[in-house]
Design a protein around this motif. Structure first.
Motif, PDB file in Angstrom:
ATOM      1  N   GLU A 289       0.828  -1.210   0.000  1.00  6.04           N
ATOM      2  CA  GLU A 289       0.000   0.000   0.000  1.00  6.04           C
ATOM      3  C   GLU A 289       0.862   1.260   0.000  1.00  6.04           C
ATOM      4  OE1 GLU A 289      -3.605   2.073   2.613  1.00  6.04           O
ATOM      5  OE2 GLU A 289      -2.843   0.077   3.126  1.00  6.04           O
ATOM      6  N   LEU A 290       1.902   1.281   0.875  1.00  5.23           N
ATOM      7  CA  LEU A 290       2.787   2.440   0.924  1.00  5.23           C
ATOM      8  C   LEU A 290       3.588   2.585  -0.367  1.00  5.23           C
ATOM      9  CD1 LEU A 290       4.174   2.351   4.577  1.00  5.23           C
ATOM     10  CD2 LEU A 290       2.548   3.962   3.589  1.00  5.23           C
ATOM     11  N   TYR A 291       4.061   1.454  -0.919  1.00  3.42           N
ATOM     12  CA  TYR A 291       4.857   1.520  -2.139  1.00  3.42           C
ATOM     13  C   TYR A 291       4.014   2.017  -3.315  1.00  3.42           C
ATOM     14  CZ  TYR A 291       8.294   0.210  -5.677  1.00  3.42           C
ATOM     15  OH  TYR A 291       9.197   0.256  -6.702  1.00  3.42           O
ATOM     16  N   SER A 292       2.750   1.568  -3.392  1.00  2.08           N
ATOM     17  CA  SER A 292       1.856   2.026  -4.443  1.00  2.08           C
ATOM     18  C   SER A 292       1.586   3.522  -4.312  1.00  2.08           C
ATOM     19  CB  SER A 292       0.538   1.243  -4.387  1.00  2.08           C
ATOM     20  OG  SER A 292      -0.385   1.729  -5.340  1.00  2.08           O
ATOM     21  N   TYR A 293       1.396   3.966  -3.045  1.00  2.00           N
ATOM     22  CA  TYR A 293       1.185   5.391  -2.813  1.00  2.00           C
ATOM     23  C   TYR A 293       2.420   6.188  -3.223  1.00  2.00           C
ATOM     24  CZ  TYR A 293       0.538   9.792  -0.313  1.00  2.00           C
ATOM     25  OH  TYR A 293       0.445  11.120   0.002  1.00  2.00           O
ATOM     26  N   PHE A 294       3.613   5.653  -2.919  1.00  2.00           N
ATOM     27  CA  PHE A 294       4.855   6.330  -3.287  1.00  2.00           C
ATOM     28  C   PHE A 294       4.965   6.516  -4.799  1.00  2.00           C
ATOM     29  CE2 PHE A 294       9.144   5.459  -4.965  1.00  2.00           C
ATOM     30  CZ  PHE A 294       9.782   6.631  -4.586  1.00  2.00           C
ATOM     31  N   LEU A 295       4.658   5.463  -5.568  1.00  2.00           N
ATOM     32  CA  LEU A 295       4.750   5.560  -7.020  1.00  2.00           C
ATOM     33  C   LEU A 295       3.734   6.553  -7.576  1.00  2.00           C
ATOM     34  CD1 LEU A 295       5.220   1.798  -7.999  1.00  2.00           C
ATOM     35  CD2 LEU A 295       6.961   3.580  -7.876  1.00  2.00           C
ATOM     36  N   ASP A 296       2.517   6.524  -7.047  1.00  2.00           N
ATOM     37  CA  ASP A 296       1.499   7.466  -7.504  1.00  2.00           C
ATOM     38  C   ASP A 296       1.902   8.896  -7.180  1.00  2.00           C
ATOM     39  OD1 ASP A 296       0.021   5.353  -8.408  1.00  2.00           O
ATOM     40  OD2 ASP A 296      -1.349   5.309  -6.691  1.00  2.00           O
ATOM     41  N   ARG A 297       2.408   9.090  -5.964  1.00  2.00           N
ATOM     42  CA  ARG A 297       2.798  10.437  -5.544  1.00  2.00           C
ATOM     43  C   ARG A 297       4.008  10.925  -6.333  1.00  2.00           C
ATOM     44  NH1 ARG A 297       1.260  15.273  -4.256  1.00  2.00           N
ATOM     45  NH2 ARG A 297       2.512  16.304  -2.648  1.00  2.00           N
TER      46      ARG A 297
END
Length: 372
Positions: A289-297
């Protein structure tokens, strides 16, 4: 849809006395109680230097609060978190409360988790204040079963001077800093189950207590939570003069919370500030979840930055001029040079911005950095 059932009211004399006491707590007095602290969880009877079995922390700070359709207001955010074991089973609990400086609770949620295998149990109690009073929602989830919810409410008239857990934690800090309190101090309250009860506070006096290998004076407060049924829950809280906890113990519990780091005590026995929250290792790349958020951000920021530079081509020109001047003069003090360079820049949009700005000269007697 019928409103949730309303619970009974308490003796008004208790509320009157409690309201008068709360009215005498000043804003400045509460501000001294806004800090964070961390205690170690150890087995009852353990040495103050024994290895911790878990951790408990609390933090209080100013924060904005807004309900849907209502204006934003400033209040105190109180948070606690516990991690340890209950009868050998991993357990955790947390509290998040928004409290006014008059110690009125706007919203609070408590969560308790017991990591039983293979059926973990999670219990939540959410309490929110509104114009008609206060609504309590209790949720219980056991394993993979559907959550069971139950809601009820209290009328506005029954909530006068009523404390919840988050407000009580702040009040304890106020009493600890005063190191005195009137006898028979009782408040109408709502407990962790959302039921009406009372919180009573009494001073057990000044005692000596170990902190690591050191020893210091603490002010001990007894708090009892009494509901209409069942035995009362009793807590003993030992405070340093600053209002920080040295020990927190529930009577009958197999564990207690201790301040173990004696280095935060100065020679005067006072408390040295800690970090707002304890550091915990986090491998964010392994958290999907955090890694996906990082890529989106990351993608969002890249697009935003590119769009800004496209809309403001003068930024590249400005940086190019600065680097050209810096490399031309090669000053020893690049910070002062940069400050002087940008101070001489004309406002963006004026004729000959940048090109007509004089280059800052190196101070007299200061040759370029590469001169011999």
């Amino acid at each position: 849809m019928e409103p949730p059932p309303e619970r009974p009211r308490d003796n008004p004399s208790v509320a009157d006395t409690a309201a008068e006491f709360l009215s005498l707590i000043g804003l400045k007095e509460l501000e001294w109680c806004l800090f964070a602290e961390t205690l170690s969880v150890v087995a009852m009877g353990a040495s103050p230097r024994d290895k911790a079995q878990g951790q408990w922390w609390m933090a209080a700070q100013w924060a904005p609060y807004q309900q849907e359709g209502a204006p934003m207001q400033s209040c105190i955010l109180v948070q606690t978190k516990f991690r340890g074991k209950h009868n050998g089973v991993p357990a955790s609990s947390s509290l998040k409360a928004y409290v006014t400086w008059q110690l009125e609770t706007l919203e609070q949620e408590e969560q308790e988790c017991l990591e039983l295998t293979p059926h973990p149990t999670e219990k939540r109690t959410h309490i929110v204040s509104h114009e008609h009073g206060m609504t309590v929602t209790r949720t219980l989830q056991e394993g993979g079963a559907e959550p069971r919810c139950h809601s009820f409410s209290y009328g506005r008239a029954s909530l006068r001077a009523r404390l919840l857990e988050g407000a009580s934690l702040l009040l304890l800090r106020v009493l600890a800093r005063r190191q005195t309190m009137p006898p028979g101090l009782v408040f109408p309250a709502i407990n962790s189950e959302g039921d009406l009860c009372t919180f009573s506070y009494s001073a057990l006096g000044i005692q000596r207590q170990a902190v690591g290998s050191a020893e210091t004076e603490v002010f001990v407060i007894r708090r009892a939570v009494r509901a209409s049924t069942g035995a009362p829950s009793v807590w003993h809280s030992s405070f340093l003069p600053s209002g920080h906890l040295a020990q927190l113990m529930q009577i009958g519990s197999p564990v207690l919370m201790l301040l173990q780091d004696e280095s935060i005590l100065s020679k005067s026995g006072r408390f040295e500030p800690q970090l707002p929250f304890p550091k915990e290792p986090l491998d964010w790349e392994e958290d999907m979840e955090l890694y996906s958020y990082f890529l989106d951000r990351k993608e969002e920021l890249q697009l935003s930055h590119a769009a800004y530079l496209q809309q403001h081509p003068e930024v590249r020109a400005l940086l190019s001029d600065f680097l050209q001047a810096l490399l031309h003069q090669q000053p020893h003090d690049t910070i002062s040079f940069a400050a002087e360079f940008f101070a001489h820049q004309r406002p963006i949009g004026t004729p000959f911005a940048g090109a007509a700005s004089p280059l800052p000269s190196s101070p007299a007697g200061s040759p370029p950095a590469n001169s011999k």
